[in-house]
Design a protein around this motif. Structure first.
Motif, PDB file in Angstrom:
ATOM      1  N   ASP A  30       0.816  -1.211   0.000  1.00 51.42           N
ATOM      2  CA  ASP A  30       0.000   0.000   0.000  1.00 51.42           C
ATOM      3  C   ASP A  30       0.855   1.269   0.000  1.00 51.42           C
ATOM      4  N   GLU A  31       1.984   1.241   0.714  1.00 55.78           N
ATOM      5  CA  GLU A  31       2.879   2.395   0.706  1.00 55.78           C
ATOM      6  C   GLU A  31       3.533   2.561  -0.669  1.00 55.78           C
ATOM      7  N   MET A  32       3.893   1.456  -1.300  1.00 54.48           N
ATOM      8  CA  MET A  32       4.441   1.505  -2.651  1.00 54.48           C
ATOM      9  C   MET A  32       3.425   2.126  -3.611  1.00 54.48           C
ATOM     10  N   MET A  33       2.185   1.669  -3.511  1.00 57.44           N
ATOM     11  CA  MET A  33       1.150   2.199  -4.394  1.00 57.44           C
ATOM     12  C   MET A  33       0.947   3.697  -4.162  1.00 57.44           C
ATOM     13  N   ALA A  34       1.000   4.119  -2.900  1.00 56.20           N
ATOM     14  CA  ALA A  34       0.839   5.539  -2.592  1.00 56.20           C
ATOM     15  C   ALA A  34       1.956   6.361  -3.226  1.00 56.20           C
ATOM     16  N   ARG A  35       3.181   5.844  -3.143  1.00 47.72           N
ATOM     17  CA  ARG A  35       4.310   6.565  -3.738  1.00 47.72           C
ATOM     18  C   ARG A  35       4.213   6.613  -5.252  1.00 47.72           C
ATOM     19  N   LEU A  36       3.499   5.658  -5.823  1.00 40.53           N
ATOM     20  CA  LEU A  36       3.283   5.646  -7.269  1.00 40.53           C
ATOM     21  C   LEU A  36       2.048   6.451  -7.669  1.00 40.53           C
ATOM     22  N   GLY A  37       1.366   7.027  -6.661  1.00 41.48           N
ATOM     23  CA  GLY A  37       0.175   7.814  -6.937  1.00 41.48           C
ATOM     24  C   GLY A  37      -1.039   6.978  -7.254  1.00 41.48           C
ATOM     25  N   ARG A  47      -3.518 -11.001   0.599  1.00 37.82           N
ATOM     26  CA  ARG A  47      -3.572 -12.394   1.047  1.00 37.82           C
ATOM     27  C   ARG A  47      -3.791 -13.364  -0.107  1.00 37.82           C
ATOM     28  N   GLN A  48      -4.455 -12.906  -1.151  1.00 33.65           N
ATOM     29  CA  GLN A  48      -4.685 -13.761  -2.321  1.00 33.65           C
ATOM     30  C   GLN A  48      -3.467 -13.820  -3.237  1.00 33.65           C
ATOM     31  N   TRP A  49      -2.562 -12.852  -3.092  1.00 31.93           N
ATOM     32  CA  TRP A  49      -1.470 -12.695  -4.064  1.00 31.93           C
ATOM     33  C   TRP A  49      -0.126 -13.235  -3.593  1.00 31.93           C
ATOM     34  N   VAL A  50       0.069 -13.431  -2.305  1.00 30.07           N
ATOM     35  CA  VAL A  50       1.393 -13.810  -1.807  1.00 30.07           C
ATOM     36  C   VAL A  50       1.673 -15.286  -2.084  1.00 30.07           C
ATOM     37  N   GLY A  51       2.963 -15.640  -1.992  1.00 28.76           N
ATOM     38  CA  GLY A  51       3.342 -17.038  -2.085  1.00 28.76           C
ATOM     39  C   GLY A  51       4.302 -17.379  -3.204  1.00 28.76           C
ATOM     40  N   ASN A  52       4.608 -16.431  -4.077  1.00 33.95           N
ATOM     41  CA  ASN A  52       5.503 -16.720  -5.198  1.00 33.95           C
ATOM     42  C   ASN A  52       6.681 -15.751  -5.274  1.00 33.95           C
ATOM     43  N   GLY A  53       7.010 -15.134  -4.155  1.00 33.14           N
ATOM     44  CA  GLY A  53       8.125 -14.199  -4.123  1.00 33.14           C
ATOM     45  C   GLY A  53       7.669 -12.763  -4.284  1.00 33.14           C
ATOM     46  N   VAL A  54       8.522 -11.823  -3.860  1.00 37.56           N
ATOM     47  CA  VAL A  54       8.120 -10.416  -3.852  1.00 37.56           C
ATOM     48  C   VAL A  54       7.966  -9.845  -5.263  1.00 37.56           C
ATOM     49  N   GLU A  55       8.718 -10.362  -6.229  1.00 35.87           N
ATOM     50  CA  GLU A  55       8.578  -9.843  -7.588  1.00 35.87           C
ATOM     51  C   GLU A  55       7.162 -10.075  -8.117  1.00 35.87           C
ATOM     52  N   ARG A  56       6.650 -11.304  -7.892  1.00 36.91           N
ATOM     53  CA  ARG A  56       5.293 -11.603  -8.345  1.00 36.91           C
ATOM     54  C   ARG A  56       4.270 -10.802  -7.559  1.00 36.91           C
ATOM     55  N   LEU A  57       4.544 -10.574  -6.281  1.00 34.32           N
ATOM     56  CA  LEU A  57       3.623  -9.769  -5.482  1.00 34.32           C
ATOM     57  C   LEU A  57       3.542  -8.349  -6.033  1.00 34.32           C
ATOM     58  N   VAL A  58       4.675  -7.772  -6.397  1.00 39.50           N
ATOM     59  CA  VAL A  58       4.675  -6.431  -6.978  1.00 39.50           C
ATOM     60  C   VAL A  58       3.917  -6.416  -8.302  1.00 39.50           C
ATOM     61  N   PRO A  70       2.340  -6.266 -15.813  1.00 39.33           N
ATOM     62  CA  PRO A  70       2.219  -4.806 -15.869  1.00 39.33           C
ATOM     63  C   PRO A  70       3.125  -4.229 -16.951  1.00 39.33           C
ATOM     64  N   ASP A  71       3.010  -2.939 -17.142  1.00 44.01           N
ATOM     65  CA  ASP A  71       3.946  -2.227 -17.999  1.00 44.01           C
ATOM     66  C   ASP A  71       5.353  -2.385 -17.426  1.00 44.01           C
ATOM     67  N   ALA A  72       6.315  -2.703 -18.273  1.00 39.83           N
ATOM     68  CA  ALA A  72       7.674  -2.976 -17.805  1.00 39.83           C
ATOM     69  C   ALA A  72       8.269  -1.781 -17.062  1.00 39.83           C
ATOM     70  N   ALA A  73       8.005  -0.584 -17.542  1.00 41.10           N
ATOM     71  CA  ALA A  73       8.541   0.604 -16.885  1.00 41.10           C
ATOM     72  C   ALA A  73       7.929   0.790 -15.502  1.00 41.10           C
ATOM     73  N   ASP A  74       6.640   0.479 -15.373  1.00 44.78           N
ATOM     74  CA  ASP A  74       5.984   0.565 -14.067  1.00 44.78           C
ATOM     75  C   ASP A  74       6.622  -0.414 -13.086  1.00 44.78           C
ATOM     76  N   PHE A  75       6.896  -1.606 -13.549  1.00 46.46           N
ATOM     77  CA  PHE A  75       7.496  -2.614 -12.675  1.00 46.46           C
ATOM     78  C   PHE A  75       8.906  -2.198 -12.252  1.00 46.46           C
ATOM     79  N   GLU A  76       9.681  -1.690 -13.205  1.00 46.50           N
ATOM     80  CA  GLU A  76      11.046  -1.266 -12.893  1.00 46.50           C
ATOM     81  C   GLU A  76      11.063  -0.116 -11.890  1.00 46.50           C
TER      82      GLU A  76
END
Length: 228
Positions: A30-37, A47-58, A70-76
């Motif tokens: 949620d803090e990441m999303m806030a910083r991304l606006g 809770r539905q998304w976890v379990g495959n590492g932080v990259e997949r969670l992002v 997602p858009d590659a630039a957004d992920f980076e």
């Protein structure tokens, strides 16, 4: 019910099996999303998304769904923000599940050799295990970036079996997700799953593990004492 064999070692998953780490992960998402606006995702979604590492969670946080890219630039842009946040919040809100400490004490008292095998990166795994007070329980910890492949690949499990000098057919995995079941089956391990963990909202029984328990304390009835 008694498990059909006496394991020569027991490997245990971390997130969703030993530790409920979703509160910290949700804060970081949620803090990441806030910083991304962008609006927060909230704990039920995470809770539905976890379990495959932080990259997949992002990835899932950015797309708002379990699958998709997602858009590659957004992920980076997003991933470094999340990693910075999670490094500071690895164990601020995370807690052991009920019965975990007692279950681990039971296994150790019975003489089982224990290892932790997780898809979480080592830089987060070790601090989390130490913060919740169970690092010394495990002779071996295999994090998600320790080997070329992670679960559901059998490689981490087979690596641990070799370390302990135990045949895979005499080894047991404890986990919470279909990834744990697939890794165990591919490695030739027995597999017991907990009912409360992270499996993308699906009942873990559909993955057909050898047994399902509601708490690690139930291992008292399932597993024989390896010392006879």
């Amino acid at each position: 019910m008694q498990f059909p064999f006496r394991p020569g070692m027991v490997l245990i998953d971390l997130d969703g099996t030993l530790v409920d780490s979703v509160p910290d992960l949700t804060f970081c998402v949620d803090e990441m999303m806030a910083r991304l606006g962008r609006p927060p995702r909230g704990e039920p979604a995470v809770r539905q998304w976890v379990g495959n590492g932080v990259e997949r969670l992002v990835v899932r946080a950015l797309t708002g769904q379990l699958d998709g890219e997602p858009d590659a630039a957004d992920f980076e842009r997003a991933l470094p923000i999340f990693l910075e946040l999670y490094a500071e919040n690895t164990a601020t809100r995370s807690v052991l599940y009920p019965g975990v400490r007692e279950g681990l004490d039971l296994l150790r008292a019975r003489g089982y050799r224990l290892g932790c095998v997780t898809n979480k990166a080592g830089r987060f795994t070790e601090p989390l295990l130490k913060a919740v007070g169970i690092r010394d329980t495990f002779e071996l910890v295999v994090s998600g970036d320790a080997l070329p492949e992670k679960k559901p690949s059998p490689l981490p499990l087979l690596h641990a079996a070799k370390h302990f000098g135990v045949e895979p057919t005499a080894a047991l995995m404890l986990g919470d997700s279909v990834s744990d079941v697939r890794a165990a089956r591919a490695a030739g391990f027995g597999i017991i799953c907990v009912s409360y963990g992270y499996n993308h909202g699906d009942d873990i029984r559909t993955a057909e593990p050898d047994a399902v328990i509601d708490a690690l304390t139930e291992l008292d009835d399932l597993l024989a004492d390896p010392r006879g």
